[in-house]
Design a protein around this motif. Sequence first.
Motif, PDB file in Angstrom:
ATOM      1  N   TYR A 323       0.855  -1.195   0.000  1.00 17.29           N
ATOM      2  CA  TYR A 323       0.000   0.000   0.000  1.00 17.29           C
ATOM      3  C   TYR A 323       0.885   1.237   0.000  1.00 17.29           C
ATOM      4  N   GLU A 324       0.314   2.342  -0.361  1.00 17.31           N
ATOM      5  CA  GLU A 324       1.040   3.609  -0.319  1.00 17.31           C
ATOM      6  C   GLU A 324       0.833   4.222   1.060  1.00 17.31           C
ATOM      7  N   PRO A 325       1.909   4.486   1.802  1.00 18.64           N
ATOM      8  CA  PRO A 325       1.774   4.872   3.208  1.00 18.64           C
ATOM      9  C   PRO A 325       1.237   6.276   3.440  1.00 18.64           C
ATOM     10  N   GLY A 326       1.347   7.131   2.442  1.00 16.01           N
ATOM     11  CA  GLY A 326       0.852   8.484   2.633  1.00 16.01           C
ATOM     12  C   GLY A 326       1.640   9.255   3.679  1.00 16.01           C
ATOM     13  N   SER A 327       0.933  10.062   4.463  1.00 22.58           N
ATOM     14  CA  SER A 327       1.595  10.999   5.380  1.00 22.58           C
ATOM     15  C   SER A 327       2.370  10.341   6.504  1.00 22.58           C
ATOM     16  N   THR A 328       2.106   9.067   6.791  1.00 18.30           N
ATOM     17  CA  THR A 328       2.882   8.399   7.834  1.00 18.30           C
ATOM     18  C   THR A 328       4.349   8.240   7.428  1.00 18.30           C
ATOM     19  N   PHE A 442       5.355  13.093   0.185  1.00 20.06           N
ATOM     20  CA  PHE A 442       4.226  12.887   1.095  1.00 20.06           C
ATOM     21  C   PHE A 442       3.690  11.456   1.012  1.00 20.06           C
ATOM     22  N   GLY A 443       4.576  10.518   0.661  1.00 16.32           N
ATOM     23  CA  GLY A 443       4.286   9.103   0.838  1.00 16.32           C
ATOM     24  C   GLY A 443       3.460   8.442  -0.240  1.00 16.32           C
ATOM     25  N   GLN A 444       3.495   8.976  -1.460  1.00 14.13           N
ATOM     26  CA  GLN A 444       2.757   8.329  -2.542  1.00 14.13           C
ATOM     27  C   GLN A 444       3.671   8.146  -3.750  1.00 14.13           C
ATOM     28  N   GLY A 528       3.715  10.881  17.173  1.00 16.91           N
ATOM     29  CA  GLY A 528       2.821  10.196  16.247  1.00 16.91           C
ATOM     30  C   GLY A 528       2.713  10.899  14.909  1.00 16.91           C
ATOM     31  N   LYS A 529       2.065  10.257  13.983  1.00 17.63           N
ATOM     32  CA  LYS A 529       1.795  10.858  12.672  1.00 17.63           C
ATOM     33  C   LYS A 529       0.584  10.176  12.057  1.00 17.63           C
ATOM     34  N   THR A 530      -0.364  11.006  11.633  1.00 18.76           N
ATOM     35  CA  THR A 530      -1.557  10.506  10.960  1.00 18.76           C
ATOM     36  C   THR A 530      -1.294  10.332   9.472  1.00 18.76           C
ATOM     37  N   GLY A 531      -2.151   9.567   8.839  1.00 22.97           N
ATOM     38  CA  GLY A 531      -2.068   9.395   7.397  1.00 22.97           C
ATOM     39  C   GLY A 531      -3.440   9.111   6.815  1.00 22.97           C
ATOM     40  N   THR A 532      -3.783   9.852   5.774  1.00 23.37           N
ATOM     41  CA  THR A 532      -5.017   9.598   5.028  1.00 23.37           C
ATOM     42  C   THR A 532      -4.636   9.649   3.558  1.00 23.37           C
TER      43      THR A 532
END
Length: 612
Positions: A323-328, A442-444, A528-532
């Motif tokens: 998967y692409e982790p995104g902002s994490t 940015f994780g993509q 911590g770090k959120t990701g959407t």
Amino acid sequence: MQKSSSRLKFRNSRNLSVKKRQKVSRQRFLEKLTPKTPEPVQSSKVRLLTVWAILIFSALGLAFNLYNLQILQGKKLTQKARNQQIVSLRTFMPRRLVIDRNNNVLAVDRPVYTVYAHPKLFDKSNEEIAQKLAPIIDKDAAELVNTFQSRKSGIILMPALPEEITNRVIALRLNGLEFMPKYSRLYPQADVTSDVVGYVDLERRGQAGVEYSQEKLLERSVQKVRLMQSGRGELKPDNAPEGFLHADDLKLQLTIDTRLQRAARLALKAQVDKFRAKRGAVIVMDALDGSLLALVSQPTYDPNEYGKAKIDLFKNWTVADLYEPGSTFKPLNVAIALENGVIQPNDTFNDPGSLKVGDRFIKNAENNGYGRISIAQILQHSSNIGMVQIIQKMRPSVYYTWLERLGLGQSLETDLPFGVSGSLKSQARFIASPIEPATASFGQGFSLTPLQLVQLHGALANGGKLVTPHVVRGLVDSNGKMHYSPTLPAPRQIFSAKTTQQVVEMMETVVSEGTGKPSKIAGYRIGGKTGTAQKASPNGGYIPGARITSFVAVLPVESPRYVILAIVDEPKGENAYGSTVAAPIVKSVMETLIPLEHLPPEQFNSPAETPR
């Protein structure tokens, strides 16, 4: 008178003549019967020579046969005789137990019985037998009667009846029932640890989890035993080697904590159900050595009834899916930039809300700008624009080399099965297009497994070392003595301890002031770090409206050690974000982890609480 005398003489002469002829005939007859003297001697010699010849040839034949049996075929015949007298046995040994870090049993072999019914041997009616059996084996009596009527013999009533229930059936003393013993694998924790432990099939072969990947450790090594047998085929135990039936008491111990595993599953299931998500996962790792304390995915299955589960559940998607982790992934990009000296912790950037890169425009998730912001605030607000500007300070080739150094595009070494390699575009393609480094910031544009993301955040928690995530601790005996532990790759230093501590303290502000507030726990410093992230389509591009929400935490900030990741795939609803879906899961898991690991609360004000 003269005539009479003449006749008498004639008669006497005739009688003498007859007697003479008879005597001559007898003599000739005897002469025929009695051979001449030389003939009997010759015949005896022939017979004697014939007998001697036969005896000599027989003796020679016997001598040759004896030579053939004793000399030429001696070894072969001796071995053949021994093979007939000795039988080789391979004794059955139960599969080793699987236990967690606290010695709780996760998998064990237990004796069970296949119960056969032979109605032709019943001494009671089918109805009577059914009435007595039904409540014990949890079957319907009427159904049992129909079963008994289907065949006269060889009906399988129960394929694996537990020993304690079998004893109750035997106590009924019913004729016509047959009990065949065997071993069956039992998983006392049911679905709590199934994602890690896996299951074995009817042939006792592991098909998932450590039951599959650690089959060699779980199968006890049993050597063949050669025993003498009598002429009737009975084994002679007197000649059995000492201790040939002895089984070691070693158990396969995992790093998993069942208590934490259960708490993680409950928290995950609640959020997956609440947001009607496709699936979710939680991973807890000790960053000091890579040991996994918890690894759960939802939905899952009960390994005791694996036949009822969907086949895709047998592969743990935290190691088998990308998967692409995104902002994490943003904290890792910050660490790369700090390590290369292209930014300093106190640097600021202007975030207008959008930025043109090549022929494309990049925007923040909220479609708004944050103005002049620090690096910590870029993480707090999850600013895509700020991250693009940070990465643009590096040459694309240098940045790409760092992504490779982190292990992107490579497979992750772990003792869990079915792992896959990450996906990273070729260096030529990455460097040729400015949009590639921008989206990667940015994780993509690249993909990895959830477990690999945990490994990377572990490097932020342990001072910059890449450790190997693993669930196997080793083989221990009943006294807790370790007899075998797997050899793991040596940790690989990728960041300096100074850099990682700076990043972790920036992540702390995400929890205290930013999108990670739902994970706050009073008295504890948590980073911590959120990701959407948008969800990539297998056919290229992204699936409209589909997203993956996640939250990763590191604690305690003053002495980082544990990494917790929660991912929820395709949650439904307008308010489905990393902060609302995943962060509460991580908080619930940390609330269980803290007392289990005896983590004391922070005694001093954290940097996040100090006025700026």
